[in-house]
Scaffold this active site. Structure first.
Site, PDB file in Angstrom:
ATOM      1  N   LYS A  79       0.859  -1.179   0.000  1.00  0.00           N
ATOM      2  CA  LYS A  79       0.000   0.000   0.000  1.00  0.00           C
ATOM      3  C   LYS A  79       0.901   1.235   0.000  1.00  0.00           C
ATOM      4  O   LYS A  79       1.949   1.249   0.663  1.00  0.00           O
ATOM      5  CB  LYS A  79      -0.867  -0.044   1.274  1.00  0.00           C
ATOM      6  CG  LYS A  79      -1.909   1.044   1.372  1.00  0.00           C
ATOM      7  CD  LYS A  79      -2.770   0.847   2.626  1.00  0.00           C
ATOM      8  CE  LYS A  79      -3.916   1.834   2.712  1.00  0.00           C
ATOM      9  NZ  LYS A  79      -4.789   1.609   3.890  1.00  0.00           N
ATOM     10  N   SER A 160      -9.746   1.546   2.700  1.00  0.00           N
ATOM     11  CA  SER A 160      -8.888   2.377   1.904  1.00  0.00           C
ATOM     12  C   SER A 160      -7.812   1.611   1.141  1.00  0.00           C
ATOM     13  O   SER A 160      -7.219   2.161   0.212  1.00  0.00           O
ATOM     14  CB  SER A 160      -8.208   3.411   2.806  1.00  0.00           C
ATOM     15  OG  SER A 160      -7.364   2.776   3.744  1.00  0.00           O
ATOM     16  N   SER A 184      -9.996  -0.859   6.937  1.00  0.00           N
ATOM     17  CA  SER A 184      -9.422  -0.722   5.591  1.00  0.00           C
ATOM     18  C   SER A 184      -8.680  -1.926   5.051  1.00  0.00           C
ATOM     19  O   SER A 184      -8.270  -1.918   3.897  1.00  0.00           O
ATOM     20  CB  SER A 184      -8.483   0.475   5.558  1.00  0.00           C
ATOM     21  OG  SER A 184      -9.240   1.643   5.385  1.00  0.00           O
TER      22      SER A 184
HETATM   23  N1  GLN Z   1     -13.305   3.658   6.147  1.00  0.00           N
HETATM   24  C1  GLN Z   1     -12.736   4.075   7.399  1.00  0.00           C
HETATM   25  C2  GLN Z   1     -12.410   5.549   7.350  1.00  0.00           C
HETATM   26  O1  GLN Z   1     -12.643   6.164   6.340  1.00  0.00           O
HETATM   27  C3  GLN Z   1     -11.567   3.242   7.758  1.00  0.00           C
HETATM   28  C4  GLN Z   1     -10.300   3.677   7.140  1.00  0.00           C
HETATM   29  C5  GLN Z   1      -9.143   2.837   7.507  1.00  0.00           C
HETATM   30  O2  GLN Z   1      -9.279   1.800   8.153  1.00  0.00           O
HETATM   31  N2  GLN Z   1      -7.982   3.322   7.148  1.00  0.00           N
HETATM   32  O3  GLN Z   1     -11.939   6.114   8.289  1.00  0.00           O
END
Ligand code: GLN
Length: 500
Positions: A79, A160, A184
């Site tokens: 990532k 994400s 994410s």
């Molecule tokens: N979807 C969640 C957010 O927008 C989780 C993001 C993540 O785990 N990095 O905060």
């Protein structure tokens, strides 16, 4: 080279590489072609074919001399949140679009030292804020799955870590890192039909990972099977003196723990995760998972996690609060892109750089975070949320103290949605995290296992949650579930690629 090489698991590849029936360079060339082929999915921000070839040649030399490393020759992707020395690391943000770190994150260093071949850096929601990869400065990644009833409608891979899961599901890497702050790793794994494990907070080092919410961020892995995930997690995990929140807890052998025997294990089914209005698809999937574990000798019990409904609001206070502080460093002075015309004063420079460097979702989080930390609202929001976080963690603790071994829930409230028509309301987008956020707040390890298809024919995952540092047991029960489900993933021939 046959496409079938791409479908081998990491463990199968390793055994062929060891016997020298395959060379790491052959594997690497195959994967490089696949990375090129799937460019329309926009899974990578940066492809690193030269690095990959070099890694593969080094691996081959070691195989030849009988001094191979444990992951030698396995094609991997990171990532774009992991700092990689000398390789662009953007967090999918305009503000870091020129950032080439002079150092390496601990997790990527450990994997490098174990012999992985780096295929590239994957696309993500900007600063890991989102559930779709749509907030990326580089445009969304696409899911290699489409619904058979709507075969030209491109879908999000989730987020994400959506580029990481799109790459693995489309055979452009055998596994990839993700980070999980509130879901994410697990949510995009569920959307792309992959396994995704978020270990216990503190299990792996956060050093060199661009920070979003430091008390929640945790690195983990996506793979096409539980055993492959276990293999990579093994070499990522462990204490790191450079990260004071990484735990001094030994890392057991994860693969050895995987027997598939779950007889007598007590599985909690939290009643709060079945709200009125839960989609019938998800409800059915969950019931199927319950039945399968029961058939294999697990004992199913209803449990209560009474503060569940507060998890999402608490998360969306705490995560933005920490983000607003972590992102204060991007000011155009030391990091990243500075606007061409910074204005006259230092404040102008900050304002213009941040105003043009951050996307809309990141700005929303900074506003939210700054608001809940401001002196007038600190007690009412931030402090209150901290207290409720403690209660949420206590809910889990009590359940595990009462003898429950694992908790089974859905991973997401739905399958992947359309890239063109995503939920417009931010709150609706935030609801994606409803099942993943509570275990994040409690710092517990959790895994998503592909468990079936929705009515539209899209993958859906089930989530298993374990007590802190019980990744071994978690991987074992995930394996039992995977084995029982016999989920059929994509093949290199069935991945969706949009027409140019
Ligand atoms: N979807 C969640 C957010 O927008 C989780 C993001 C993540 O785990 N990095 O905060």
């Amino acid at each position: 080279m046959p496409n079938s090489l791409l479908t081998l698991s990491a463990l199968e590849l390793l055994s062929l590489l060891k016997k020298r029936e395959l060379s790491a360079l052959d594997v690497c060339e195959n994967y490089i072609s696949q990375v090129e082929k799937i460019r329309p999915l926009n899974a990578f921000v940066t492809e690193t074919p030269d690095v990959a070839r070099k890694n593969a040649e080094d691996a081959d030399k070691r195989y030849k001399s009988g001094s191979s490393l444990p992951l030698d020759g396995l094609p991997f992707a990171h990532k774009d949140l992991f700092a990689t020395e000398g390789i662009l690391t953007t967090s999918s943000s305009k503000i870091l679009s020129n950032f080439i770190p002079p150092y390496e994150s601990t997790v990527s260093q450990k994997l490098k030292d174990s012999g992985v071949v780096l295929m590239g850096k994957t696309n993500m929601d900007e600063f890991a804020m989102g559930s779709s990869t749509i907030t990326s400065h580089y445009g969304p990644s696409l899911n290699p799955w489409v619904s058979p009833s709507s075969p030209t409608t491109a879908l999000v891979p989730g987020g994400s870590s959506g580029g990481s899961t799109a790459a693995v599901a489309a055979f452009a890497a055998i596994a990839s890192t993700g980070t999980d702050t509130g879901g994410s790793i697990r949510q995009p794994a569920s959307y792309c039909g992959l396994v995704g494990i978020k270990p216990t907070y503190g299990r792996s080092s956060r050093y060199g990972i661009v920070a979003f919410a430091s008390s929640l961020d945790q690195a983990g892995v996506h793979a096409r099977s539980v055993k492959d995930a276990a293999l990579f997690l093994q070499y990522m995990a462990g204490h790191d003196p450079k990260d004071s929140t990484s735990a001094k807890v030994d890392v057991p052998s994860y693969l050895e723990a995987i027997t598939g025997d779950i007889k007598g294990k007590r599985i909690g089914i939290p009643k709060e995760y079945r709200p009125e209005g839960l989609s019938p698809d998800i409800s059915r999937l969950w019931d199927k998972g319950i039945a399968l574990l029961q058939e294999r000798g697990a004992l199913i019990e209803e449990i209560s996690l009474p503060h569940t409904d507060l998890a999402l609001p608490v998360y969306y206070i705490l995560a933005p609060a920490e983000a607003s502080s972590n992102l204060a460093r991007y000011d155009g002075v030391r990091f990243g892109v500075r606007v061409e015309h910074p204005g006259d004063t230092l404040n102008d420079l900050y304002e213009h750089t941040r105003g043009s460097g951050f996307g809309a979702e990141v700005k929303r989080r900074i506003f939210l975070g700054t608001y809940v930390l401001s002196s007038g609202f600190y007690d009412a929001y931030f402090l209150k949320a901290q207290k409720v976080r403690f209660l949420i963690a206590e809910d889990f603790k009590k359940v595990f103290q009462n003898g429950i071994d694992f908790i089974l829930t859905p991973t997401t409230p739905s399958g992947a949605f359309s890239v063109e028509n995503p939920p417009q309301d931010p709150i609706e987008m935030y609801l994606n995290d409803v099942f993943t956020v509570p275990s994040s707040l409690a710092g517990l390890p959790a895994i998503s296992v592909p468990a079936g298809l929705s009515e539209k024919g899209l993958p859906l995952g089930l989530q298993l949650i374990a007590p802190a540092f019980q990744e071994s047991g978690l991987l074992n029960i995930a394996y039992a579930l995977e084995h029982a489900v016999q989920f059929k993933g994509l093949t290199p021939e069935t991945i969706f690629l949009p027409q140019a």
